[in-house]
Design a protein around this motif. Structure first.
Motif, short mmCIF file in Angstrom:
data_model
loop_
_atom_site.label_atom_id
_atom_site.label_comp_id
_atom_site.label_asym_id
_atom_site.label_seq_id
_atom_site.Cartn_x
_atom_site.Cartn_y
_atom_site.Cartn_z
N VAL A 11 1.00 -1.16 0.00
CA VAL A 11 0.04 0.04 0.02
C VAL A 11 0.91 1.20 0.09
O VAL A 11 2.01 1.20 0.46
CB VAL A 11 -1.06 0.08 1.13
N PRO A 12 0.27 2.19 -0.47
CA PRO A 12 1.18 3.46 -0.58
C PRO A 12 1.43 4.03 0.93
O PRO A 12 0.77 3.83 1.92
CB PRO A 12 0.18 4.66 -1.23
N GLY A 13 2.90 4.17 1.22
CA GLY A 13 3.37 4.58 2.45
C GLY A 13 3.95 3.22 3.16
O GLY A 13 4.54 3.34 4.25
N SER A 14 3.77 2.04 2.53
CA SER A 14 4.54 1.19 3.20
C SER A 14 5.86 0.97 3.29
O SER A 14 6.52 0.16 3.91
CB SER A 14 4.05 -0.43 2.50
N SER A 119 3.09 -1.33 9.60
CA SER A 119 2.07 -1.06 10.81
C SER A 119 1.34 0.01 10.28
O SER A 119 1.82 1.00 9.58
CB SER A 119 2.79 -0.75 12.01
N PRO A 120 0.08 -0.04 10.20
CA PRO A 120 -0.81 0.81 9.93
C PRO A 120 -0.40 2.45 10.55
O PRO A 120 -0.77 3.44 9.73
CB PRO A 120 -2.27 0.58 10.18
N LYS A 121 0.00 2.34 11.61
CA LYS A 121 0.46 3.64 12.44
C LYS A 121 1.73 4.01 11.27
O LYS A 121 1.52 5.43 11.29
CB LYS A 121 0.94 3.46 13.72
N GLY A 139 -6.79 6.45 7.18
CA GLY A 139 -6.82 6.28 8.45
C GLY A 139 -6.26 4.99 8.78
O GLY A 139 -6.13 4.26 7.99
N GLU A 140 -5.70 4.62 10.13
CA GLU A 140 -5.03 3.32 10.58
C GLU A 140 -6.08 2.17 10.01
O GLU A 140 -5.54 1.18 9.70
CB GLU A 140 -4.64 3.33 11.91
N ALA A 141 -7.31 2.32 10.43
CA ALA A 141 -8.28 1.05 10.28
C ALA A 141 -8.31 0.87 8.83
O ALA A 141 -8.47 -0.20 8.34
CB ALA A 141 -9.68 1.62 10.84
N GLY A 142 -8.57 1.84 7.86
CA GLY A 142 -8.65 1.93 6.46
C GLY A 142 -7.46 1.11 5.90
O GLY A 142 -7.14 0.27 4.85
N THR A 169 8.05 -7.55 6.04
CA THR A 169 7.77 -6.51 6.83
C THR A 169 8.82 -5.54 6.89
O THR A 169 10.05 -5.89 7.17
CB THR A 169 7.50 -7.03 8.32
N ASN A 170 8.30 -4.33 6.62
CA ASN A 170 9.30 -3.10 6.80
C ASN A 170 9.10 -2.18 7.78
O ASN A 170 8.31 -1.51 7.86
CB ASN A 170 9.00 -2.32 5.41
#
Length: 190
Positions: A11-14, A119-121, A139-142, A169-170
């Motif tokens: 996902v974008p930002g991973s 991590s979503p955060k 958001g983190e849930a999305g 895992t990054n």
């Protein structure tokens, strides 16, 4: 070196592209193709816009046609080990669009599909810091939902194509570890 294509997703930002760039710096004989850049090139040739957000907001049939044309171009031009930087799913206004539907898988025929996750955060933080793009605030849930959908659809891609799936895992401040996992995958760490 055997000709093969490895698709790398996240996902974008991973941190997918950062992990990829770090690994590639240690493997100069591996080529990288950014799927979105090829789509942009095709889209610009067709007069549909020249930035990611212009393509992302096109009608789905237009996006699908661009995907197919990009995959065919990449497959035709690939030699040796080619890493295709792409997405498992793309969030659109109409829902999630498969990034590697059957017509893409058939054209690319990847040996492996890699998912880079964080991590979503961490992803949410990175997105907020990136002022170069206009992104929807999931958001983190999305973000968690999007990563879960990516895992599920990638397993379906694997079942359909025979490609293996590798999850990397990054974690924050562990770029070298994530890059080494990718480097080991395509044999660049010999």
């Amino acid at each position: 070196m055997t000709d093969r294509i490895i698709a790398i997703t996240g996902v974008p930002g991973s941190g997918k592209t950062t992990v990829l760039k770090n690994a590639i710096s240690k493997a100069p004989n591996v080529s990288v193709v950014n799927f979105a850049e090829v789509m942009l090139s095709v889209g610009a040739e067709l007069g549909l816009g020249s930035d990611h957000d212009a393509i992302r907001t096109q009608p789905l049939d237009v996006q699908r046609d661009l995907q197919k044309k990009a995959a065919e171009k990449i497959a035709k031009d690939s030699k040796g080990v080619t890493i295709v930087d792409t997405h498992a799913t793309i969030k659109t206004s109409a829902g999630y669009l498969p990034g590697l539907p059957q017509w893409i898988l058939s054209a690319l025929n990847p040996s492996t599909i890699v998912i880079v996750e964080s991590s979503p955060k961490d992803i949410n933080f990175r997105r907020k810091m990136d002022k170069s793009r206009s992104r929807d605030d999931e958001g983190e849930a999305g973000i968690e939902l999007h990563q879960s959908l990516n895992r599920a659809i990638t397993l379906a891609y694997s079942a359909s194509s025979g490609a293996t799936v590798k999850i990397i895992t990054n974690e924050q401040n562990k770029l070298e570890e994530a890059s080494k996992e990718l480097l080991d995958l395509f044999g660049g760490n010999k």
